[in-house]
Design a protein around this motif. Structure first.
Motif, PDB file in Angstrom:
ATOM      1  N   CYS A  81      -6.811   1.777   3.967  1.00  0.00           N
ATOM      2  CA  CYS A  81      -6.435   3.108   3.505  1.00  0.00           C
ATOM      3  C   CYS A  81      -7.371   3.606   2.400  1.00  0.00           C
ATOM      4  O   CYS A  81      -7.645   4.793   2.304  1.00  0.00           O
ATOM      5  CB  CYS A  81      -4.991   3.126   3.033  1.00  0.00           C
ATOM      6  N   CYS A  86       0.140   3.391   3.791  1.00  0.00           N
ATOM      7  CA  CYS A  86       0.668   2.921   5.082  1.00  0.00           C
ATOM      8  C   CYS A  86       1.950   2.108   4.895  1.00  0.00           C
ATOM      9  O   CYS A  86       2.688   1.876   5.837  1.00  0.00           O
ATOM     10  CB  CYS A  86      -0.377   2.110   5.837  1.00  0.00           C
ATOM     11  N   CYS A 125       0.846  -1.194   0.000  1.00  0.00           N
ATOM     12  CA  CYS A 125       0.000   0.000   0.000  1.00  0.00           C
ATOM     13  C   CYS A 125       0.884   1.247   0.000  1.00  0.00           C
ATOM     14  O   CYS A 125       1.843   1.343   0.775  1.00  0.00           O
ATOM     15  CB  CYS A 125      -0.886  -0.038   1.232  1.00  0.00           C
ATOM     16  N   CYS A 131      -4.253  -0.320   0.299  1.00  0.00           N
ATOM     17  CA  CYS A 131      -4.854  -1.460   0.973  1.00  0.00           C
ATOM     18  C   CYS A 131      -6.315  -1.125   1.251  1.00  0.00           C
ATOM     19  O   CYS A 131      -6.741   0.013   1.066  1.00  0.00           O
ATOM     20  CB  CYS A 131      -4.101  -1.802   2.258  1.00  0.00           C
ATOM     21  N   ASN A 151       0.399  -2.847   4.503  1.00  0.00           N
ATOM     22  CA  ASN A 151      -0.503  -3.900   4.032  1.00  0.00           C
ATOM     23  C   ASN A 151      -0.368  -4.093   2.531  1.00  0.00           C
ATOM     24  O   ASN A 151       0.115  -3.216   1.815  1.00  0.00           O
ATOM     25  CB  ASN A 151      -1.961  -3.542   4.363  1.00  0.00           C
TER      26      ASN A 151
HETATM   27 ZN   LIG Z   1      -2.649   1.028   3.714  1.00  0.00          ZN
END
Ligand SMILES: [Zn+2]
Ligand SMILES: [Zn+2]
Lengths: 160, 357
Positions: free
Chosen positions: A32, A6, A3, A29, A9
């Motif tokens: 998010c 972040c 992702c 992800c 993930n």
């Molecule tokens: Zn994320």
């Protein structure tokens, strides 16, 4: 692919985002994508997976009873939601019900039209042949053409 | 035998040529397959994975198509071995991170490489230099067919080959080409091309670098959809797109030489200046400058610079390949110094670029 937001993930939502007159690729992800308001289609355009005309699927996942587990491998709906992958080939059966909806968002079609393993291909051809011979056999019997019937019966036996 | 002894040296590997290789560095077709009645690798416990590896590896190793080959369990390879394989584009980063229960079989020509227990039980790929998608498909189709009688693949007539991730379902095919597109990047046309490819459902990503970076102007174009189209249809569609991108890159180069030749000569001259004279240089800067050198060679600015030399330097200056040439463990700073030394040495006999009169 991780992702972009972040960086933790696995990215599941892939978008092309317009900033000014420039386009940018964004991979997010699930969490998010919700945070960034992907459900608001006005801020984004052109889902990469060929969904330009369709609204963003908020939760593309197969629908099975909650808590259902694959009898072959023990994989659950929740596991799929987390990983985006299945546990074994039988999971496609277990979680098959909502699968088509999800496949439509990913692929050109929902039915396989490509390569078929030769053995399977062969057995399908043979099954067809047996069916045909069976029909001729039924006809021969009703017409009391016993000589032909015996021949057909032998041929079917050989194919089976 | 170690993987280093088995693989041909970069100098030889980079001599391999193919159609359109001034733009297409390599083509690849990958098939994903899984065995029935065994959990997929990421869900399987270690004993399950070992069982699958023990079933698949011998089956693959007996195939004459792969001879002579190198096979190894991933836990028998050192981190350096694995990184070398990644830098040669033979295995994925994901596969390099695998340990016990995963394996690899690669042939000496580096045209066939099978990853066992990556995301799927089997990820087999055919590779060729230049634009040779059809040849790759024929080779991998043949390998797959040869494995069919030996292994029981998970397949249904409706959904095709069943894969761990539904994005690979059906044909399990990933067709891709590695493209060198400095012209489109310099002409600032690359975003347009990427968007156009995305619209056709092809993914375009920088092969080196994080996020949206495309170090060395190297891009990978690949299909995303695997279900609802046959393999030849997918290949036909992506080949069309690739031929269009090649044409766009050729046009961009012509246009740059016509309209902005000073800017192009400036970029290439400076790239040569830094590469031939630096005493410390990062891998990132090296990739970007070698890309310009490669472009300079193709535009005829160098009298003695072969593409194989720039490609070889590109490979040899990657971190693991650099480490492999030295016995002691190198830190990042030492690597930058040794990288610069090697580049200076290799470029010593290459005269500086000359702009045509
Ligand atoms: Zn994320
Ligand atoms: Zn399962």
């Amino acid at each position: 692919m991780l992702c972009n937001a972040c960086k933790q993930n696995e990215a599941k939502v892939h978008l092309t985002k317009i900033v000014g007159d420039k386009m940018q690729k964004v991979d997010l992800c699930e969490d998010c994508s919700k945070d960034k308001g992907v459900d608001d289609p006005t801020s984004y355009s052109d889902l990469l997976m060929g969904l330009s005309a369709e609204p963003v699927p908020s939760e593309p996942e197969p629908a099975a009873e909650p808590g259902a587990k694959c009898p072959a491998c023990g994989y659950s709906q929740a596991d799929f939601k987390k990983a985006g992958r299945f546990g074994c080939s039988e999971c496609y059966d277990t979680f098959g019900e909502g699968l088509v909806v999800m496949l439509k968002t990913m692929h050109k079609g929902t039915r396989h039209t490509g390569k078929v393993p030769a053995a399977l291909h062969q057995s399908r051809v043979e099954a067809q042949k047996v069916k045909l011979l069976q029909k001729r056999l039924d006809k021969a019997i009703t017409e009391e053409n016993f000589e032909e019937a015996a021949q057909l019966r032998d041929e079917i036996k050989r194919l089976k | 035998m170690t993987i280093h002894e088995f693989l041909v040296p970069p100098a030889v590997a980079c001599q391999r040529a193919g159609p359109h290789d001034q733009i297409v560095m390599s083509s690849r077709v990958r098939l994903a397959r899984n065995l029935k009645k065994h959990p997929f690798p990421s869900w399987a416990k270690k004993p399950d994975r070992l069982r699958v590896l023990e079933a698949i590896q011998p089956a693959v190793e007996t195939l004459p198509q792969l001879a002579p080959h190198f096979a190894a369990a991933m836990d028998d390879l050192t981190p350096l071995d694995k990184q070398i394989l990644v830098e040669r584009h033979l295995i994925s980063r994901e596969h390099a991170a695998k340990g016990a229960g995963s394996g690899l079989v690669v042939n000496q020509e580096e045209t066939l490489c099978v990853m066992i227990n990556e995301e799927d039980h089997l990820r087999m790929q055919a590779l060729r230099p230049g634009l040779q998608i059809k040849a790759c498909w024929q080779a991998i189709d043949d390998l797959d067919s040869a494995l069919e009688p030996k292994l029981d693949f998970a397949f249904t007539p409706e959904l095709g080959y069943l894969t761990a991730c539904p994005t690979n379902l059906g044909t399990g095919i990933r067709v891709s080409a590695m493209l060198h597109l400095p012209g489109l990047v310099l002409a600032e046309e690359i975003t347009r091309i990427i968007n156009a490819a995305n619209k056709l459902n092809f993914a375009v990503r920088g092969l080196y670098g994080e996020g949206t970076e495309a170090l060395g102007n190297v891009f990978q174009v690949s299909n995303q959809m695997t279900l609802g189209e046959s393999e030849p249809q997918i290949i036909e569609r992506i080949s069309k797109a690739l031929n269009q991108i090649i044409e766009e890159e050729e046009n961009a180069r012509l246009l740059l030489m016509e309209k902005k030749s000073k800017i192009v000569f400036n970029h290439i001259g400076r790239a040569y200046g830094v590469l031939a004279n630096a005493h410390t240089i990062t891998s990132k800067e090296t990739m970007n400058l070698l890309s310009l050198l490669r472009l300079g060679g193709e535009l005829g600015l160098f009298t003695k610079l072969d593409r194989s030399l720039t490609d070889e330097m590109f490979l040899l200056t990657q971190p693991a390949h650099l480490q492999q040439q030295h016995t002691e463990k190198l830190g990042a700073e030492e690597r930058d110094i040794l990288r610069a030394t090697m580049l200076r040495t290799r470029l010593r006999d290459i005269p500086r670029p000359q702009a045509p009169e």
